[in-house]
Design a protein around this motif. Structure first.
Motif, short mmCIF file in Angstrom:
data_model
loop_
_atom_site.label_atom_id
_atom_site.label_comp_id
_atom_site.label_asym_id
_atom_site.label_seq_id
_atom_site.Cartn_x
_atom_site.Cartn_y
_atom_site.Cartn_z
N GLY A 187 -1.82 4.96 -4.36
CA GLY A 187 -2.68 6.08 -3.98
C GLY A 187 -4.08 5.76 -4.43
O GLY A 187 -4.27 5.14 -5.47
N SER B 224 -3.14 4.17 4.27
CA SER B 224 -1.93 4.91 4.58
C SER B 224 -1.08 4.16 5.60
O SER B 224 -0.23 4.76 6.25
CB SER B 224 -2.27 6.29 5.12
N ARG C 25 -4.82 14.12 -2.49
CA ARG C 25 -4.31 13.22 -1.45
C ARG C 25 -3.79 11.92 -2.07
O ARG C 25 -2.79 11.36 -1.62
CB ARG C 25 -5.39 12.93 -0.42
N ARG D 221 2.98 10.42 6.67
CA ARG D 221 3.07 9.07 7.21
C ARG D 221 4.36 8.38 6.83
O ARG D 221 4.78 7.43 7.48
CB ARG D 221 1.90 8.22 6.70
N ARG D 222 4.97 8.82 5.74
CA ARG D 222 6.21 8.15 5.32
C ARG D 222 7.33 8.42 6.31
O ARG D 222 8.24 7.62 6.44
CB ARG D 222 6.63 8.65 3.95
N ARG E 117 0.81 -1.22 0.00
CA ARG E 117 0.00 0.00 0.00
C ARG E 117 0.84 1.27 0.00
O ARG E 117 0.37 2.33 -0.39
CB ARG E 117 -0.92 0.01 1.22
N ARG E 118 2.07 1.18 0.48
CA ARG E 118 2.95 2.35 0.48
C ARG E 118 3.09 2.95 -0.91
O ARG E 118 3.34 4.13 -1.06
CB ARG E 118 4.34 1.95 0.98
N PHE F 292 -1.29 13.99 4.49
CA PHE F 292 -1.27 12.77 5.29
C PHE F 292 -0.40 11.64 4.74
O PHE F 292 0.49 11.14 5.44
CB PHE F 292 -2.70 12.30 5.54
N PRO F 293 -0.62 11.22 3.46
CA PRO F 293 0.18 10.09 2.97
C PRO F 293 1.69 10.40 2.99
O PRO F 293 2.50 9.51 3.23
CB PRO F 293 -0.30 9.91 1.52
#
Ligand code: ATP
Ligand code: MG
Lengths: 252, 265
Positions: free
Chosen positions: A88, B137, A157, A112-113, A84-85, A108-109
């Motif tokens: 999108g 995410s 996003r 989160r990394r 999922r990383r 957000f995405p």
């Protein structure tokens, strides 16, 4: 990031029952890396369900889903997280986080990394919002936006982290024709820049044909047509022709 | 055939219940793990403590104050009829409230207010696919959403129980003084309170504080459909958490009585 020629998505003979309904029955789908696939189909045909299968939010009852060579059917959270990383997704109903501002949603995405500086995140969020036509909306809450604006925040996003695979569920539903064209231009420009694989579900056949090189039509849980978008109108299948032309007489 | 159907339905319900229990245990472990990983938004624990505590402190204080008054009136009248000796009223009242009424009534109120809030919030996120978006995410909903609420509920259950004891005891003492003319120094006597009472009351408050967010969070995560699904989730959260509070109360009291003789002296 992507290697053209490799298979990005490989869905093999997937069966899925939800509630009392057999939603997918033997669905096959292959998408090459860097490809642009448009997905069409009547309402409740399983398009959104298919996208959820591709990111492991749903698991097939039978069959196999492979994303960039990784089999998702183990359901192992670690595997799913790794896959999922690089994905999108724009949800059909946006799924914006209602407890965050628009800017935080888009960031957000990336945030989160954990490996991107705060300054860079801010700049990229601003640039992304500008490109979807929402410059200066970063501080607003999702509840203050119109449906079309939410859609565009969702697109921002989904693409901000430059994922290798982007899934759009109805990217232009609720947008006027001009904005629709602008959005598809943006998706095209993005795709050319990053070389990502794109899957777009839409009921706007015309706009989708302009964007996607390949089209797939889902009907009753199976792929009824898969091929180039220029040839779909001349398909030998009457149902496919009817769906594309939108006429009332025919098998549908 | 009819009987057959009924047995099948019963079996199905039983399996469903077992699955729910397993899922609740998983959520509980996940919340603890989430607190260790600290994978929730910054400042979320403080925000949740404020939400849980602030929403309930006035409500609980007032309710417990009234309960303290009523209890003293009732038991004072009974004692007057039977022995006429009210000297033990305060110390025994305090023990009873510490081990039973303060934690349990506080928890029942938390179950309705906070449990409903958690289920509605998480249920809405579920049906609007925000939970799916979080998972995409790389987030585990348990760590991100339930863990901070879990922590806040456990801490606030204890804190509010202490409030409850203070308010009910004070109101009870005032009532005893004004209705029965009981000397406040006789009533406000904490010397009879034993470690057993504090432990049992504390354990109850802690366990309730864990059960409410886990059950309500579970109901929220299981929400299906639209706003109707959120409504159902909220109702089940209140019923489920209240029932759990009473069940835990029964079990812990039973354990205390069976193994420690109820702390009798
Ligand atoms: N979580 C679920 N539980 C039960 N049934 C579901 C679930 N999700 C989808 N379905 C059912 O699966 C079928 C396909 O749904 P899906 O959302 O994929 O349709 P769609 O092709 O995206 O339609 P639309 O164009 O209207 O968005 C529908 O009949 C729907 O009721
Ligand atoms: Mg859909």
């Amino acid at each position: 990031m992507s290697e053209p020629g490799r298979t990005a998505i490989d869905v093999h003979d997937v069966q899925l029952r939800l509630g009392h309904r057999q939603v997918l029955q033997g669905l096959h789908l292959k998408v090459a890396e860097g490809g642009r696939l448009g997905i069409l189909g009547p309402a409740a045909g399983g398009k959104s369900v298919l996208l959820k299968l591709l990111v492991g939010l749903l698991q097939p009852d039978a069959g196999r889903v492979e994303i960039r060579g990784t089999d998702l059917s183990s359901g192992d959270e670690k595997v799913l997280m790794r896959v999922r990383r690089d994905i999108g997704m724009l949800f059909q109903n946006y799924a914006l986080f209602d407890f965050m501002t628009v800017g935080e949603n888009v960031a957000f995405p990336l945030a989160r990394r954990g490996d991107v500086e705060a300054d860079e995140i801010r700049d990229r969020v601003e640039a992304r919002l500008r490109s979807v036509g929402l410059a200066g909306s970063a501080h607003k809450m999702p509840s203050e936006l119109s449906g079309g604006m939410k859609k565009r925040v969702g697109i921002a996003r989904a693409t901000i982290a430059r994922p290798a695979l982007v899934l759009y569920d109805e990217p232009t539903a609720g947008l006027d024709p001009v904005t629709t064209q602008k959005m598809y231009d943006l998706l095209s420009a993005d795709q050319e820049e990053t070389g990502c694989t794109v899957l777009a579900v839409s009921s706007d056949v015309k706009a989708l044909m302009g964007f996607a090189s390949e089209l797939a039509l889902i009907h009753e849980g199976r792929i009824r047509y898969a091929g180039s978008s220029s040839e779909i109108a001349d398909s030998s299948d009457a149902l496919v022709r009817q769906f594309v032309s939108g006429s009332e007489d025919g098998p549908l | 055939m009819n009987l057959h159907r009924k047995i099948e339905a019963l079996g199905g319900a039983f399996i469903g219940a077992l699955k729910s229990v397993r899922e609740l245990a998983r959520l509980w472990r996940g919340s603890l793990a989430g607190l260790v990983e600290r994978d929730y938004p910054k400042g979320e624990i403080a925000r949740q403590m404020y939400v849980v505590g602030n929403k309930s402190v006035l409500f609980i204080s007032v309710t417990m104050g009234f309960l303290g008054m009523v209890m003293v009136m009732q038991s004072g009248q009974q004692l007057n009829r039977i022995t006429g000796d009210l000297s033990q009223l305060g110390p025994e009242f305090l023990r009873l409230f510490i081990q039973e009424f303060a934690p349990t009534i506080t928890a029942l109120m938390l179950a309705t207010r906070v449990g409903a809030g958690i289920a509605a919030e998480i249920g809405t996120m579920k049906v609007t696919e925000q939970i799916d978006a979080l998972r995409l995410s790389g987030i585990t909903p348990t760590s991100y959403l339930i863990a901070p609420r879990f922590f806040a509920c456990v801490v606030m259950s204890l804190v509010l129980t202490i409030f409850a004891v203070v308010f009910s005891f004070s109101a009870g003492g005032l009532t005893a003084w004004s209705v029965f003319g009981l000397n406040p120094t006789l009533f406000f006597d904490a010397s009879r309170v034993q470690v057993y009472d504090l432990t049992l009351g504390g354990c109850k408050a802690l366990t309730y504080g864990m059960a409410i967010p886990v059950i309500s969070g579970y109901c929220g995560l299981e929400a299906r459909g639209g706003s109707e699904g959120v409504g159902t989730a909220t109702t089940s959260a209140v019923i489920g958490s209240s029932f759990a509070v009473l069940l835990i109360d029964f079990l812990l009291s039973g354990i205390g009585f069976a193994f420690f003789g109820g702390g009798a002296r």
